[in-house]
Design a protein around this motif. Sequence first.
Motif, PDB file in Angstrom:
ATOM      1  N   PRO A   1      -5.107   1.917 -11.311  1.00 60.88           N
ATOM      2  CA  PRO A   1      -4.600   2.824 -10.277  1.00 60.88           C
ATOM      3  C   PRO A   1      -5.303   2.618  -8.933  1.00 60.88           C
ATOM      4  O   PRO A   1      -6.531   2.486  -8.871  1.00 60.88           O
ATOM      5  N   GLY A   2      -4.502   2.570  -7.883  1.00 60.30           N
ATOM      6  CA  GLY A   2      -5.041   2.406  -6.538  1.00 60.30           C
ATOM      7  C   GLY A   2      -5.339   0.972  -6.147  1.00 60.30           C
ATOM      8  O   GLY A   2      -5.604   0.679  -4.984  1.00 60.30           O
ATOM      9  N   ARG A   3      -5.283   0.063  -7.104  1.00 63.61           N
ATOM     10  CA  ARG A   3      -5.551  -1.350  -6.828  1.00 63.61           C
ATOM     11  C   ARG A   3      -4.443  -2.252  -7.376  1.00 63.61           C
ATOM     12  O   ARG A   3      -4.030  -3.193  -6.726  1.00 63.61           O
ATOM     13  N   ALA A   4      -4.003  -1.943  -8.570  1.00 66.64           N
ATOM     14  CA  ALA A   4      -2.956  -2.744  -9.213  1.00 66.64           C
ATOM     15  C   ALA A   4      -2.041  -1.800  -9.994  1.00 66.64           C
ATOM     16  O   ALA A   4      -2.204  -1.606 -11.196  1.00 66.64           O
ATOM     17  N   ASP A   5      -1.137  -1.184  -9.265  1.00 65.31           N
ATOM     18  CA  ASP A   5      -0.122  -0.320  -9.855  1.00 65.31           C
ATOM     19  C   ASP A   5       1.183  -0.591  -9.109  1.00 65.31           C
ATOM     20  O   ASP A   5       1.220  -1.445  -8.220  1.00 65.31           O
ATOM     21  N   CYS A   6       2.248   0.103  -9.444  1.00 62.85           N
ATOM     22  CA  CYS A   6       3.540  -0.227  -8.825  1.00 62.85           C
ATOM     23  C   CYS A   6       3.516  -0.001  -7.315  1.00 62.85           C
ATOM     24  O   CYS A   6       4.129  -0.758  -6.566  1.00 62.85           O
ATOM     25  N   ALA A   7       2.805   1.025  -6.860  1.00 63.40           N
ATOM     26  CA  ALA A   7       2.746   1.293  -5.419  1.00 63.40           C
ATOM     27  C   ALA A   7       1.990   0.187  -4.684  1.00 63.40           C
ATOM     28  O   ALA A   7       2.418  -0.281  -3.625  1.00 63.40           O
ATOM     29  N   GLN A   8       0.890  -0.265  -5.244  1.00 61.61           N
ATOM     30  CA  GLN A   8       0.097  -1.320  -4.601  1.00 61.61           C
ATOM     31  C   GLN A   8       0.817  -2.663  -4.661  1.00 61.61           C
ATOM     32  O   GLN A   8       0.710  -3.475  -3.737  1.00 61.61           O
ATOM     33  N   PHE A   9       1.555  -2.893  -5.728  1.00 61.13           N
ATOM     34  CA  PHE A   9       2.367  -4.103  -5.880  1.00 61.13           C
ATOM     35  C   PHE A   9       3.396  -4.194  -4.752  1.00 61.13           C
ATOM     36  O   PHE A   9       3.521  -5.217  -4.073  1.00 61.13           O
ATOM     37  N   VAL A  10       4.095  -3.103  -4.504  1.00 61.81           N
ATOM     38  CA  VAL A  10       5.095  -3.063  -3.437  1.00 61.81           C
ATOM     39  C   VAL A  10       4.421  -3.019  -2.072  1.00 61.81           C
ATOM     40  O   VAL A  10       4.873  -3.654  -1.126  1.00 61.81           O
TER      41      VAL A  10
ATOM     42  N   PHE B   1       1.265   2.497   2.447  1.00 65.46           N
ATOM     43  CA  PHE B   1       0.314   3.463   1.903  1.00 65.46           C
ATOM     44  C   PHE B   1      -1.001   3.482   2.675  1.00 65.46           C
ATOM     45  O   PHE B   1      -2.053   3.768   2.107  1.00 65.46           O
ATOM     46  N   LYS B   2      -0.935   3.226   3.965  1.00 63.66           N
ATOM     47  CA  LYS B   2      -2.134   3.227   4.802  1.00 63.66           C
ATOM     48  C   LYS B   2      -2.826   4.593   4.723  1.00 63.66           C
ATOM     49  O   LYS B   2      -2.194   5.634   4.877  1.00 63.66           O
ATOM     50  N   GLY B   3      -4.112   4.557   4.446  1.00 67.90           N
ATOM     51  CA  GLY B   3      -4.899   5.785   4.385  1.00 67.90           C
ATOM     52  C   GLY B   3      -4.719   6.577   3.102  1.00 67.90           C
ATOM     53  O   GLY B   3      -5.243   7.683   2.983  1.00 67.90           O
ATOM     54  N   ILE B   4      -4.009   6.030   2.147  1.00 64.54           N
ATOM     55  CA  ILE B   4      -3.824   6.708   0.864  1.00 64.54           C
ATOM     56  C   ILE B   4      -4.614   5.920  -0.177  1.00 64.54           C
ATOM     57  O   ILE B   4      -4.133   4.957  -0.762  1.00 64.54           O
ATOM     58  N   ASP B   5      -5.854   6.309  -0.350  1.00 65.76           N
ATOM     59  CA  ASP B   5      -6.750   5.632  -1.288  1.00 65.76           C
ATOM     60  C   ASP B   5      -6.997   6.540  -2.479  1.00 65.76           C
ATOM     61  O   ASP B   5      -7.322   7.720  -2.308  1.00 65.76           O
TER      62      ASP B   5
END
Length: 126
Positions: free
Chosen positions: A17-26, A39-43
């Motif tokens: 999560p936060g590094r290699a998930d569907c959101a980070q992939f996209v 997702f800038k600023g969403i850590d």
Amino acid sequence: MRLHQYLAEWRGRRFEPGRADCAQFVRAWVLGQVGVDLFKGIDYATIPAGLAILRRRGLGSHVDVVARALTEIPVSLAHEGDVAVIDAPDGEALALIGGEHVFALNRTGLSVAPRRLAKRAFSCRF
């Protein structure tokens, strides 16, 4: 970067999560293609923590982040490299359109599904 090269970079990556998930992939794809950091600023380090950040910003989910930044298009008009939304065991997942397939990063790694499972699509062209 071509989609097949990008997918090769993500093959074998473990879900984190936060590094290699569907959101980070996209996120990484869209940033590399059009220079927009969705997702800038969403850590976050957990999915619940990420969702809490989004809710504090008035967003219901990671899909809402994409919907605010990219233009929604009919799935039938989506091209290779456009963003898709698919149903996943844990809820909606972000994916990338690749011909007759969609590619997503989930808890088991990079997955492929038939494009017909895409229920929404967003253009990555500006």
